[in-house]
Structures are given as C-alpha cells and as structure tokens.
Motif scaffolding. Structure first.
Motif, PDB file in Angstrom:
ATOM      1  N   PRO A   1       0.877   4.784  11.986  1.00 42.29           N
ATOM      2  CA  PRO A   1       1.636   3.935  11.053  1.00 42.29           C
ATOM      3  C   PRO A   1       1.327   2.440  11.206  1.00 42.29           C
ATOM      4  O   PRO A   1       1.198   1.719  10.221  1.00 42.29           O
ATOM      5  CB  PRO A   1       3.099   4.225  11.409  1.00 42.29           C
ATOM      6  CG  PRO A   1       3.085   5.554  12.077  1.00 42.29           C
ATOM      7  CD  PRO A   1       1.757   5.679  12.753  1.00 42.29           C
ATOM      8  N   GLN A   2       1.211   1.978  12.457  1.00 47.57           N
ATOM      9  CA  GLN A   2       0.929   0.563  12.697  1.00 47.57           C
ATOM     10  C   GLN A   2      -0.401   0.156  12.073  1.00 47.57           C
ATOM     11  O   GLN A   2      -0.522  -0.886  11.432  1.00 47.57           O
ATOM     12  CB  GLN A   2       0.911   0.309  14.220  1.00 47.57           C
ATOM     13  CG  GLN A   2       0.597  -1.110  14.628  1.00 47.57           C
ATOM     14  CD  GLN A   2       1.648  -2.110  14.155  1.00 47.57           C
ATOM     15  OE1 GLN A   2       2.845  -1.810  14.112  1.00 47.57           O
ATOM     16  NE2 GLN A   2       1.193  -3.300  13.745  1.00 47.57           N
ATOM     17  N   ARG A   3      -1.387   1.032  12.236  1.00 48.72           N
ATOM     18  CA  ARG A   3      -2.728   0.766  11.686  1.00 48.72           C
ATOM     19  C   ARG A   3      -2.685   0.749  10.155  1.00 48.72           C
ATOM     20  O   ARG A   3      -3.275  -0.119   9.516  1.00 48.72           O
ATOM     21  CB  ARG A   3      -3.672   1.858  12.200  1.00 48.72           C
ATOM     22  CG  ARG A   3      -5.062   1.825  11.654  1.00 48.72           C
ATOM     23  CD  ARG A   3      -5.919   0.761  12.301  1.00 48.72           C
ATOM     24  NE  ARG A   3      -7.192   0.698  11.602  1.00 48.72           N
ATOM     25  CZ  ARG A   3      -7.754  -0.420  11.177  1.00 48.72           C
ATOM     26  NH1 ARG A   3      -7.204  -1.586  11.418  1.00 48.72           N
ATOM     27  NH2 ARG A   3      -8.899  -0.399  10.525  1.00 48.72           N
ATOM     28  N   LEU A   4      -1.973   1.709   9.566  1.00 45.84           N
ATOM     29  CA  LEU A   4      -1.860   1.760   8.102  1.00 45.84           C
ATOM     30  C   LEU A   4      -1.163   0.496   7.594  1.00 45.84           C
ATOM     31  O   LEU A   4      -1.577  -0.101   6.586  1.00 45.84           O
ATOM     32  CB  LEU A   4      -1.084   3.013   7.679  1.00 45.84           C
ATOM     33  CG  LEU A   4      -0.974   3.241   6.166  1.00 45.84           C
ATOM     34  CD1 LEU A   4      -2.339   3.387   5.513  1.00 45.84           C
ATOM     35  CD2 LEU A   4      -0.112   4.471   5.859  1.00 45.84           C
ATOM     36  N   THR A  41      -1.385  -4.365   4.653  1.00 53.45           N
ATOM     37  CA  THR A  41      -0.996  -5.775   4.645  1.00 53.45           C
ATOM     38  C   THR A  41      -2.159  -6.653   4.164  1.00 53.45           C
ATOM     39  O   THR A  41      -1.958  -7.606   3.414  1.00 53.45           O
ATOM     40  CB  THR A  41      -0.528  -6.213   6.054  1.00 53.45           C
ATOM     41  OG1 THR A  41       0.655  -5.469   6.371  1.00 53.45           O
ATOM     42  CG2 THR A  41      -0.221  -7.696   6.110  1.00 53.45           C
ATOM     43  N   LYS A  42      -3.366  -6.298   4.591  1.00 48.92           N
ATOM     44  CA  LYS A  42      -4.548  -7.035   4.118  1.00 48.92           C
ATOM     45  C   LYS A  42      -4.656  -6.956   2.599  1.00 48.92           C
ATOM     46  O   LYS A  42      -5.164  -7.851   1.944  1.00 48.92           O
ATOM     47  CB  LYS A  42      -5.819  -6.424   4.718  1.00 48.92           C
ATOM     48  CG  LYS A  42      -6.209  -7.041   6.039  1.00 48.92           C
ATOM     49  CD  LYS A  42      -7.667  -6.745   6.353  1.00 48.92           C
ATOM     50  CE  LYS A  42      -7.936  -7.028   7.818  1.00 48.92           C
ATOM     51  NZ  LYS A  42      -9.225  -6.461   8.239  1.00 48.92           N
ATOM     52  N   SER A  98       4.381  -6.790   0.783  1.00 51.96           N
ATOM     53  CA  SER A  98       4.916  -5.809  -0.175  1.00 51.96           C
ATOM     54  C   SER A  98       5.666  -4.706   0.559  1.00 51.96           C
ATOM     55  O   SER A  98       5.448  -4.483   1.750  1.00 51.96           O
ATOM     56  CB  SER A  98       3.768  -5.193  -0.977  1.00 51.96           C
ATOM     57  OG  SER A  98       2.926  -4.451  -0.112  1.00 51.96           O
ATOM     58  N   SER A  99       6.521  -4.000  -0.163  1.00 53.54           N
ATOM     59  CA  SER A  99       7.210  -2.876   0.479  1.00 53.54           C
ATOM     60  C   SER A  99       6.183  -1.761   0.737  1.00 53.54           C
ATOM     61  O   SER A  99       6.298  -1.018   1.712  1.00 53.54           O
ATOM     62  CB  SER A  99       8.358  -2.378  -0.394  1.00 53.54           C
ATOM     63  OG  SER A  99       7.847  -1.742  -1.541  1.00 53.54           O
ATOM     64  N   TYR A 100       5.177  -1.678  -0.115  1.00 55.14           N
ATOM     65  CA  TYR A 100       4.055  -0.731   0.057  1.00 55.14           C
ATOM     66  C   TYR A 100       3.412  -0.888   1.433  1.00 55.14           C
ATOM     67  O   TYR A 100       3.020   0.083   2.075  1.00 55.14           O
ATOM     68  CB  TYR A 100       3.048  -0.995  -1.058  1.00 55.14           C
ATOM     69  CG  TYR A 100       1.620  -0.520  -0.867  1.00 55.14           C
ATOM     70  CD1 TYR A 100       1.252   0.790  -1.173  1.00 55.14           C
ATOM     71  CD2 TYR A 100       0.623  -1.407  -0.421  1.00 55.14           C
ATOM     72  CE1 TYR A 100      -0.077   1.210  -1.032  1.00 55.14           C
ATOM     73  CE2 TYR A 100      -0.695  -0.992  -0.277  1.00 55.14           C
ATOM     74  CZ  TYR A 100      -1.038   0.318  -0.582  1.00 55.14           C
ATOM     75  OH  TYR A 100      -2.342   0.724  -0.444  1.00 55.14           O
ATOM     76  N   LEU A 111       5.893  -1.623   7.500  1.00 55.40           N
ATOM     77  CA  LEU A 111       5.753  -0.614   8.551  1.00 55.40           C
ATOM     78  C   LEU A 111       6.691   0.564   8.281  1.00 55.40           C
ATOM     79  O   LEU A 111       6.337   1.731   8.473  1.00 55.40           O
ATOM     80  CB  LEU A 111       6.048  -1.249   9.917  1.00 55.40           C
ATOM     81  CG  LEU A 111       5.852  -0.336  11.133  1.00 55.40           C
ATOM     82  CD1 LEU A 111       4.463   0.253  11.187  1.00 55.40           C
ATOM     83  CD2 LEU A 111       6.146  -1.109  12.421  1.00 55.40           C
ATOM     84  N   GLN A 112       7.883   0.225   7.786  1.00 54.46           N
ATOM     85  CA  GLN A 112       8.880   1.257   7.486  1.00 54.46           C
ATOM     86  C   GLN A 112       8.342   2.253   6.432  1.00 54.46           C
ATOM     87  O   GLN A 112       8.434   3.470   6.603  1.00 54.46           O
ATOM     88  CB  GLN A 112      10.143   0.573   6.974  1.00 54.46           C
ATOM     89  CG  GLN A 112      11.338   1.498   6.854  1.00 54.46           C
ATOM     90  CD  GLN A 112      12.490   0.835   6.092  1.00 54.46           C
ATOM     91  OE1 GLN A 112      12.337  -0.278   5.573  1.00 54.46           O
ATOM     92  NE2 GLN A 112      13.624   1.513   6.023  1.00 54.46           N
TER      93      GLN A 112
END
Lengths: 274, 274
Positions: free
Chosen positions: B208-211, B216-217, B222-224, B227-228
């Motif tokens: 999840p952190q990596r995604l 983010t890049k 965005s909410s997309y 992390l959540q």
C-alpha cells in the motif's frame, strides 16, 4: 531433437541470452526449456529429473546453460546427465583479478530492483512506458518537449513496437506520430506540430511489398492495403525525409531490437540511463 | 571510474547481457558505453581510439565485453589497451565438440530476423504487441478468447508494463483489466466479463505504501492517491483473489522482467514461442 535447458535461481534471462548467443553459431534445430527461480535443493532435484528424462526420451544429451548464485543448487544441476555451461564461473576469476576485488554473488542482482538506487531507475523505465503509451500514434502532440525521440512514419511501419521497446528496455521517452492522408501525403510537408522538434525526429520506412502484406493482414482488399497505395505513401514520405534531412531507417529486414539499437547508434542517444 | 565498453558488429545486446551479468557480481561503480554495429575496420579503429582515450583520461583500464563475427574486426578491438572478455570464443570449441558440428558464425543471428522462419516469429511478437495495445486497461473485453493471459489489478500496480513486456519479449498475448470503483470494490466480485476466462486470469498487487507513492506522483493530494484508499483497494482486491482462487503476485520488490518471469513460471505458459 536436443533439448536446451536454461536454468537459474533468478529469471534465467541471462542464461537465455548466453545460451541463445552460443546456439546462434550452430545451425541446429532444438527444443528450448527454461526453468526459472530454481532456488531450493528440492526444485533443483526436480530440474535434474527433467534433464535426465529428456536425455532418456530423446537419446540426445541435453545442453544446460545455467547461472546460479547458490553453490549447493548449482552442484545438484551439474550432477545431471546434461552437458553444462556456465560462463559466469569461467570468467569470475580473471574478472576479479582485473578489478582487484573479490566477487560477491547476490541473487537477482542482474534483473532485480532491490539494490540501492535501482528503485529509482526502475521507475524511470516505467515512466518512459507511460510516456510512450500516452504519446502513441500522435495522440498527444502537446508533450513533445519531454520526448527523447519522436518516431515518424506511415501506418504499420513499426513505430509503436519500437517506441515501446525503447521505453521498456532503455527508459527512453519515445513518442510516435503517424503520417496519414490527413497530412496531405502528396508533396508532404513536415507536419506543423513537429517543426519545433525537428532535431528529435527519426523516420521509419519499409519495403512497399512488405507493407502491403502487413496491411493486407489487417484490412484485406482495402485500398489502404493495396500495393499501389503502399508504394505511393512510402515514396512521398521518403522524399520528405530526404528534403527535410530527417534521419530514417528502412526497417524491413530488422527486428525491433535491431531497429532500436540502430536508432540509438545513429542519434547518439545514451543507452545506459539506469 | 572504470569505463565498461560493450562492443559488437551487431546490436551489442548479447555483449551487454554477458557483461552486466558478470559485473553484477562485483560491487563497483562504473560507466557504461555501448558501441554497436562496429562492422568495419575503420569503425573498429575508432572504437580502439575511444577505449585507449578512456584509459588515458581515467588512469583505469577499461573493461571490454565483446562479441564479433568478423575475426579481423575482433583482432583490432583486442589490440586496444582494454581488458577484453569474449565468452563466445571460450565456449565455441567445447560446444562444437558436444554438438558434433562446426560453428558457423553469422552476423545478426541472435537478434536479427533474416533467418528462415524467423520472419514469421517476428510477426508473432508484433501481433502480440498489437493485441496488448488494443486490450490495455480493459478497453476491449470482447477479445479475451484470444488472450494467453489477462492481468488483473487496481490502478498503478504494473499491469500495462507487464503486458507489454510479455508481448514484446515472449510474443504472449496479454490483456489487462483494471479493477476500479465501478466494479464496486467493497466485497468485490470477479467482474462478469472475466468469469468465462477465469483460468487465464493473473492478479497483481502491491504494498500500500508503494502504491500510495506511485499514485501521489500522478495525482498528488487526491483521495485516489491517499494511503487509506490504496490500503482499502488492495485489501478488497486481495480478498477477492483469495476467495476466487486467482493466482497473484505482490510486485513491490520486482522488476518488470522478474514479474513477467514469475508469472510464466507460475502459470506454465510457454516462454519459447519463436
């Protein structure tokens, strides 16, 4: 028929590259088998059973190209009845002497991303793929400032596979732009959107007969696929390449690897970006 | 810093594969230079001048990985002041003995398409690339009968690069289908269009952190990209993979080469199609 095994505790891509280069020197029909991620004694034993079975079944001794980090796994593989070749093993001692440092074999270093700094370079390639996808087929002419190269050509001359290969293999941002009837092919001018990026443009062309065959597979009997139309388009485009002094390549006899390598050799774009 | 030269009268891809595998065993910072299509005495002399200059400039002896068909060109390269490694040369004699036939070196056999029958296999890969492009991101669910594999996953888990690599490198027809909010991610079911093709489906997932970093890049804040949201999507998707017994891979620590090789190893899809 001989069975050729490519075996490794990693992807086996290096073993394949090594073996295929060797075999390319011998005119021989063979069967290829890759056993990747053979990273336990158990899996190695199973691999040996497959090698020995191939020998029994065919009566011909299998050829084994392998690269291993684990000495124990390697020992099991080389105990098989196959004829084993390991180029790393042979060259590691002279290499170590020349470099003045001992070898430190680590799994997955060649094709992995775990090493420091490699994460970043991996992202680099993925970003190039995203760029190539977003800039395929002239779909996004506003991003050409970012391009490392812009491939130009009529429909079905190999622009898309070449762009994707450049991105995936080298991390090069390759856009591609199709020349179509919309660009008024007769006395073709360099499209306006490309003029500011002239120094990045590379043209592709093809033998008319070959283009005719490719287009026929796609739309049989269409005027688009006719030999006459193919001849006309290629002729106009090549005239434009010459008039505008755009470097170009006839890709008829080349693989996508060769086309990419030739483009890089001719444009002096750096191959080693990561 | 050491300069590493990869030199060949062809694409130099084999020299690069060989050299990079060797160097992966040594923790060493180097500079890479590839000189491809060195196929004349003139070009060989120029290459030697570059090698010798790299020596003079850095004070460190350059390392040369080379593969040549022309003996005359090779002789010029090995007369340079670099430390030369040629794995083909060393293995050709034992290989020839084992196979019982003499070597017949020909330029461009490894990465070329001129040989009999290779034309067809080249078309095979290009067709797979066309398929992957037409079936990227769930854009064309009607062609799944033709797919060799259908990659599944939420946005930005590596589906597109993996599909393209499978097509370009192996000639495998790989479609990919994105799982999005449209599929009602909560208590996610296998999308209807995929049910008939269940045996071809392979899932991708990510840390999840990596995604979160990747998204983010793309769309910072965005909410997309939150992390959540990444955690939620990956969690629902992995639950579905398990419930539906779909094989899947966490691609976080792997390169596209490794992801592709792991998928092929797990699904038993044939790697050698051409």
């Amino acid at each position: 028929m001989r069975t050729i095994f490519y075996i490794s505790d990693g992807t086996a891509l290096t073993a394949e590259a090594f073996g295929k280069a060797m075999l390319s020197m011998f005119p021989l029909k063979v069967e290829h088998k890759t056993l990747a991620f053979i990273d336990s004694l158990d899996k190695a034993q199973q691999a040996v059973a497959r090698i020995n079975k191939a020998y029994t079944d065919s009566g011909e001794r299998p050829i084994i190209f392998h690269t291993f980090v684990s000495v124990d796994v390697k020992r099991i593989i080389t105990s098989s009845r196959g004829s084993c070749y390991d180029f790393l093993d042979y060259f590691v001692a002279p290499m170590s002497k020349e470099l003045g440092i001992p070898a430190q074999p680590k799994t997955h270093r060649t094709h992995g991303i775990q090493e420091n700094g490699i994460r970043e370079s991996y992202d680099f390639r993925i970003e190039a793929v995203n760029y190539a996808m977003a800039n395929d087929d002239g779909s996004n002419v506003s991003d050409y400032d970012e391009a490392d190269i812009i491939l130009l050509g009529v429909s079905r001359t190999g622009k898309t596979p070449t762009s994707l290969y450049l991105a995936l293999h080298y991390g090069i941002k390759a856009a591609n732009y199709p020349l179509t009837e919309d660009d008024k092919l007769e006395n073709l001018q360099l499209p306006k959107v490309l003029k500011a990026h002239r120094h990045k443009i590379f043209g592709l062309t093809l033998d008319p007969q070959r283009l005719h065959e490719i287009r026929t597979k796609r739309r049989e009997g269409s005027s688009y696929a006719s030999l006459q139309q193919c001849r006309y388009e290629l002729n106009e485009v090549e005239k434009m390449y010459r008039r505008e002094a755009i470097p170009f390549l006839d890709s008829t006899r080349f693989s996508v690897e060769e086309i990419a390598a030739k483009i890089l050799a001719e444009t002096n774009i750096e191959r080693h970006r990561f």
